[in-house]
Write a protein that holds these residues in place. Structure first.
Motif, short mmCIF file in Angstrom:
data_model
loop_
_atom_site.label_atom_id
_atom_site.label_comp_id
_atom_site.label_asym_id
_atom_site.label_seq_id
_atom_site.Cartn_x
_atom_site.Cartn_y
_atom_site.Cartn_z
N UNK A 142 28.37 38.31 45.78
CA UNK A 142 28.46 37.27 44.77
C UNK A 142 28.51 37.89 43.37
N UNK A 143 29.62 38.52 43.00
CA UNK A 143 29.68 39.10 41.66
C UNK A 143 29.63 38.00 40.60
N UNK A 144 28.75 38.17 39.66
CA UNK A 144 28.62 37.17 38.60
C UNK A 144 28.13 35.82 39.12
N UNK A 145 27.52 35.81 40.31
CA UNK A 145 27.00 34.56 40.86
C UNK A 145 28.02 33.68 41.55
N UNK A 146 29.25 34.16 41.68
CA UNK A 146 30.28 33.36 42.37
C UNK A 146 30.72 34.09 43.64
N UNK A 147 31.20 33.34 44.63
CA UNK A 147 31.62 34.00 45.89
C UNK A 147 32.64 35.10 45.64
N UNK A 148 32.43 36.22 46.32
CA UNK A 148 33.34 37.37 46.21
C UNK A 148 34.01 37.63 47.54
N UNK A 149 33.83 38.85 48.04
CA UNK A 149 34.46 39.23 49.30
C UNK A 149 33.88 38.46 50.49
N UNK A 150 34.71 38.32 51.50
CA UNK A 150 34.33 37.62 52.72
C UNK A 150 34.40 38.61 53.87
N UNK A 151 33.36 38.62 54.70
CA UNK A 151 33.33 39.49 55.85
C UNK A 151 33.56 38.68 57.12
N UNK A 152 34.20 39.31 58.09
CA UNK A 152 34.46 38.67 59.38
C UNK A 152 33.71 39.49 60.43
N UNK A 153 32.77 38.84 61.11
CA UNK A 153 31.97 39.53 62.12
C UNK A 153 32.25 38.92 63.47
#
Length: 157
Positions: free
Chosen positions: A142-153
């Motif tokens: 959450x860079x800067x408090x906003x959603x960033x990268x998404x991981x797929x597990x």
């Protein structure tokens, strides 16, 4: 006999710049640095846009190729004694809403996926889910408090 150029005051004039000259030099150096940093930022942004545009496109792998790749990833993880593995990480720009629905757990969030992240989801839905595998897409920073990268597990426990 000494000439006027040999006077100590002349040496000082040549050796010591004025404070104004020093400040002009600093301003010029800072301006060059800022210009270089701006160019680097523009180049990095262009490179990121190019990569995101590529990732929005289909991978080019055949159905069989995607299945083989998934089998290899699973086998490596199993050989390492794992019950889950992060199979992909991508910028939120690959979701049509930048990951908002996914982050909120809204029904239909998978419809916001594009490109390779969508291919992974479809591969799971069609081939892995019926065999008991689970998949999780989640925002992982959450860079800067906003959603960033998404991981797929992918998991099998």
């Amino acid at each position: 006999m000494t000439s006027s150029a040999d006077k100590p005051e002349d040496d000082i004039e040549n050796l010591l710049p004025t404070a104004k000259d020093v400040m002009r030099k600093i301003a010029a150096v800072e301006g060059e640095k800022a210009s270089l940093e701006l160019q680097h930022a523009k180049d990095a942004e262009a490179e990121k846009k190019k990569l995101i545009d590529q990732l929005r496109q289909p991978s080019g792998l055949s159905r069989e190729g995607r299945i083989k790749l998934a089998a290899q990833v699973i086998q490596r993880a199993v050989n390492a004694g794992l019950t889950e593995v992060e199979v992909y990480r991508f910028p939120n720009e690959l979701c049509t809403d930048r990951g908002r629905a996914l982050n909120q757990g809204e029904a239909g969030w998978e419809d916001t996926l594009t490109g390779i992240p969508r291919e992974i989801y479809e591969l799971w839905r069609e081939h892995l889910k019926p065999r008991g595998y689970k998949i999780r897409y989640q925002v992982i920073d959450y860079p800067g408090g906003i959603p960033g990268d998404i991981g797929v597990t992918l998991s099998w426990h």
